[in-house]
Design a protein around this motif. Structure first.
Motif, PDB file in Angstrom:
ATOM      1  N   ALA A 133       3.597  -9.361  -4.205  1.00  0.00           N
ATOM      2  CA  ALA A 133       2.274  -8.769  -4.014  1.00  0.00           C
ATOM      3  C   ALA A 133       2.214  -7.919  -2.758  1.00  0.00           C
ATOM      4  N   ALA A 134       3.013  -8.259  -1.759  1.00  0.00           N
ATOM      5  CA  ALA A 134       3.003  -7.507  -0.510  1.00  0.00           C
ATOM      6  C   ALA A 134       3.505  -6.087  -0.709  1.00  0.00           C
ATOM      7  N   SER A 135       4.166  -5.821  -1.824  1.00  0.00           N
ATOM      8  CA  SER A 135       4.666  -4.463  -2.058  1.00  0.00           C
ATOM      9  C   SER A 135       3.536  -3.458  -2.192  1.00  0.00           C
ATOM     10  N   THR A 136       2.296  -3.904  -2.478  1.00  0.00           N
ATOM     11  CA  THR A 136       1.189  -2.944  -2.524  1.00  0.00           C
ATOM     12  C   THR A 136       0.921  -2.365  -1.144  1.00  0.00           C
ATOM     13  N   ILE A 137       1.119  -3.157  -0.096  1.00  0.00           N
ATOM     14  CA  ILE A 137       1.005  -2.631   1.265  1.00  0.00           C
ATOM     15  C   ILE A 137       2.104  -1.610   1.512  1.00  0.00           C
ATOM     16  N   ALA A 138       3.310  -1.902   1.055  1.00  0.00           N
ATOM     17  CA  ALA A 138       4.418  -0.952   1.212  1.00  0.00           C
ATOM     18  C   ALA A 138       4.164   0.319   0.407  1.00  0.00           C
ATOM     19  N   GLN A 139       3.636   0.174  -0.796  1.00  0.00           N
ATOM     20  CA  GLN A 139       3.312   1.357  -1.594  1.00  0.00           C
ATOM     21  C   GLN A 139       2.304   2.236  -0.856  1.00  0.00           C
ATOM     22  N   GLN A 140       1.291   1.604  -0.252  1.00  0.00           N
ATOM     23  CA  GLN A 140       0.297   2.364   0.506  1.00  0.00           C
ATOM     24  C   GLN A 140       0.939   3.039   1.717  1.00  0.00           C
ATOM     25  N   ALA A 141       1.904   2.380   2.347  1.00  0.00           N
ATOM     26  CA  ALA A 141       2.592   2.982   3.496  1.00  0.00           C
ATOM     27  C   ALA A 141       3.262   4.293   3.103  1.00  0.00           C
ATOM     28  N   ARG A 160       2.370   6.201   0.598  1.00  0.00           N
ATOM     29  CA  ARG A 160       1.295   7.166   0.346  1.00  0.00           C
ATOM     30  C   ARG A 160       0.774   7.750   1.659  1.00  0.00           C
ATOM     31  N   GLU A 161       0.658   6.899   2.689  1.00  0.00           N
ATOM     32  CA  GLU A 161       0.204   7.382   4.000  1.00  0.00           C
ATOM     33  C   GLU A 161       1.181   8.419   4.561  1.00  0.00           C
ATOM     34  N   MET A 162       2.469   8.246   4.265  1.00  0.00           N
ATOM     35  CA  MET A 162       3.473   9.214   4.712  1.00  0.00           C
ATOM     36  C   MET A 162       3.539  10.443   3.812  1.00  0.00           C
ATOM     37  N   GLU A 163       2.773  10.400   2.700  1.00  0.00           N
ATOM     38  CA  GLU A 163       2.798  11.455   1.680  1.00  0.00           C
ATOM     39  C   GLU A 163       4.180  11.576   1.039  1.00  0.00           C
ATOM     40  N   ALA A 204       6.594   9.680  -2.223  1.00  0.00           N
ATOM     41  CA  ALA A 204       6.461   8.905  -3.461  1.00  0.00           C
ATOM     42  C   ALA A 204       6.616   7.420  -3.159  1.00  0.00           C
ATOM     43  N   PRO A 205       5.664   6.582  -3.594  1.00  0.00           N
ATOM     44  CA  PRO A 205       5.724   5.151  -3.270  1.00  0.00           C
ATOM     45  C   PRO A 205       6.822   4.423  -4.027  1.00  0.00           C
ATOM     46  N   ILE A 206       7.232   3.298  -3.467  1.00  0.00           N
ATOM     47  CA  ILE A 206       8.211   2.441  -4.132  1.00  0.00           C
ATOM     48  C   ILE A 206       7.532   1.718  -5.291  1.00  0.00           C
ATOM     49  N   GLY A 207       8.335   1.220  -6.237  1.00  0.00           N
ATOM     50  CA  GLY A 207       7.787   0.417  -7.327  1.00  0.00           C
ATOM     51  C   GLY A 207       7.485  -0.993  -6.852  1.00  0.00           C
ATOM     52  N   SER A 208       8.425  -1.586  -6.129  1.00  0.00           N
ATOM     53  CA  SER A 208       8.270  -2.913  -5.542  1.00  0.00           C
ATOM     54  C   SER A 208       9.387  -3.084  -4.518  1.00  0.00           C
ATOM     55  N   PHE A 209       9.347  -4.183  -3.762  1.00  0.00           N
ATOM     56  CA  PHE A 209      10.422  -4.449  -2.809  1.00  0.00           C
ATOM     57  C   PHE A 209      11.753  -4.670  -3.509  1.00  0.00           C
ATOM     58  N   ALA A 210      11.696  -5.044  -4.775  1.00  0.00           N
ATOM     59  CA  ALA A 210      12.914  -5.372  -5.511  1.00  0.00           C
ATOM     60  C   ALA A 210      13.379  -4.242  -6.425  1.00  0.00           C
ATOM     61  N   ASP A 211      12.896  -3.014  -6.217  1.00  0.00           N
ATOM     62  CA  ASP A 211      13.259  -1.950  -7.169  1.00  0.00           C
ATOM     63  C   ASP A 211      14.645  -1.360  -6.937  1.00  0.00           C
ATOM     64  N   GLY A 212      15.343  -1.808  -5.891  1.00  0.00           N
ATOM     65  CA  GLY A 212      16.723  -1.391  -5.665  1.00  0.00           C
ATOM     66  C   GLY A 212      16.875  -0.065  -4.948  1.00  0.00           C
ATOM     67  N   SER A 213      15.785   0.597  -4.603  1.00  0.00           N
ATOM     68  CA  SER A 213      15.871   1.897  -3.932  1.00  0.00           C
ATOM     69  C   SER A 213      16.095   1.718  -2.434  1.00  0.00           C
ATOM     70  N   PRO A 214      16.662   2.751  -1.791  1.00  0.00           N
ATOM     71  CA  PRO A 214      16.807   2.687  -0.329  1.00  0.00           C
ATOM     72  C   PRO A 214      15.446   2.566   0.373  1.00  0.00           C
ATOM     73  N   GLN A 215      14.420   3.200  -0.203  1.00  0.00           N
ATOM     74  CA  GLN A 215      13.076   3.117   0.371  1.00  0.00           C
ATOM     75  C   GLN A 215      12.562   1.676   0.333  1.00  0.00           C
ATOM     76  N   GLN A 227      12.457   8.197   9.319  1.00  0.00           N
ATOM     77  CA  GLN A 227      13.435   8.406   8.250  1.00  0.00           C
ATOM     78  C   GLN A 227      12.872   9.259   7.114  1.00  0.00           C
ATOM     79  N   TYR A 228      11.555   9.193   6.892  1.00  0.00           N
ATOM     80  CA  TYR A 228      10.985   9.812   5.694  1.00  0.00           C
ATOM     81  C   TYR A 228       9.992  10.942   5.965  1.00  0.00           C
ATOM     82  N   VAL A 229       9.594  11.146   7.214  1.00  0.00           N
ATOM     83  CA  VAL A 229       8.629  12.208   7.534  1.00  0.00           C
ATOM     84  C   VAL A 229       9.250  13.125   8.577  1.00  0.00           C
ATOM     85  N   SER A 230       9.467  14.373   8.202  1.00  0.00           N
ATOM     86  CA  SER A 230      10.108  15.316   9.130  1.00  0.00           C
ATOM     87  C   SER A 230       9.108  15.953  10.092  1.00  0.00           C
TER      88      SER A 230
END
Length: 196
Positions: free
Chosen positions: A6-14, A16-19, A21-32, A146-149
């Motif tokens: 459930a905490a991944s919704t906070i990460a998804q919002q993070a 979005r705040e950086m503009e 693409a949000p992650i699917g979840s903490f377990a989605d396997g992406s570097p993000q 890492q994600y906002v230039s």
């Protein structure tokens, strides 16, 4: 620390705040997701430490520790702090001489000790919505290099966090009486306010 999905919704919002693409979840396997999972516990705890939040406050009586560890001659009694402690807020009774040593408190009182502290809430459902935004902004700031230039966008995130923290603190100011609990005068100067 294991992170609730459930905490991944906070990460998804993070993201979005950086503009970004949000992650699917903490377990989605992406570097993000891996980066967010790594930084999330520290972001959450940093924001819990930022204020004495009513929704994260606990009062417990600590049992005395007996043992052969070297004793401080001034503070001879030892008590184990709770494992979910983020920030120690108050030790009772008022005026007691004490010192925190790692995950223990040493003091001059035997037979039990009462403390009030901020605990580490890992269940996102227990967090107020205004606080979730605060955590998402703190997480965004930690991930931004890492994600906002754009330096301007990174500065905007910091300003947004200041405003969000203020809004969150203001929305919870009626959760307790207006009397100060920190032994400072009711009308203290700006230097006292800045160091609380």
């Amino acid at each position: 620390m294991p992170i609730a999905i459930a905490a991944s919704t906070i990460a998804q919002q993070a993201f979005r705040e950086m503009e970004v693409a949000p992650i699917g979840s903490f377990a989605d396997g992406s570097p993000q997701a891996a980066a967010a999972s790594e930084q999330y516990p520290d972001a959450l705890n940093a924001m819990l430490e930022a204020h004495d939040w009513s929704f994260a406050s606990k009062i417990v009586q600590l049992p005395q520790i007996s043992g052969t560890e070297e004793t401080d001659p001034d503070l001879i009694y030892r008590y184990k702090l709770p494992s979910d402690l983020v920030a120690l807020r108050r030790v009772y009774p008022k005026g007691l001489k004490f010192r925190r040593d790692g995950n223990e408190i040493r003091c001059t009182q035997s037979g039990g000790l009462t403390v009030r502290y901020t605990w580490s809430i890992t269940n996102e459902a227990l967090l107020p919505s205004t606080f979730k935004r605060v955590v998402s902004l703190e997480l965004a700031i930690r991930l931004a290099p890492q994600y906002v230039s754009s330096r301007t966008k990174r500065a905007d995130l910091k300003n947004d966090l200041i405003a969000a923290l203020d809004a969150c603190w203001t929305s919870h100011k009626y959760d307790a009486s207006h009397d100060r609990l920190d032994d400072l005068p009711e009308q203290s100067d700006w230097a006292c306010e800045a160091t609380r």
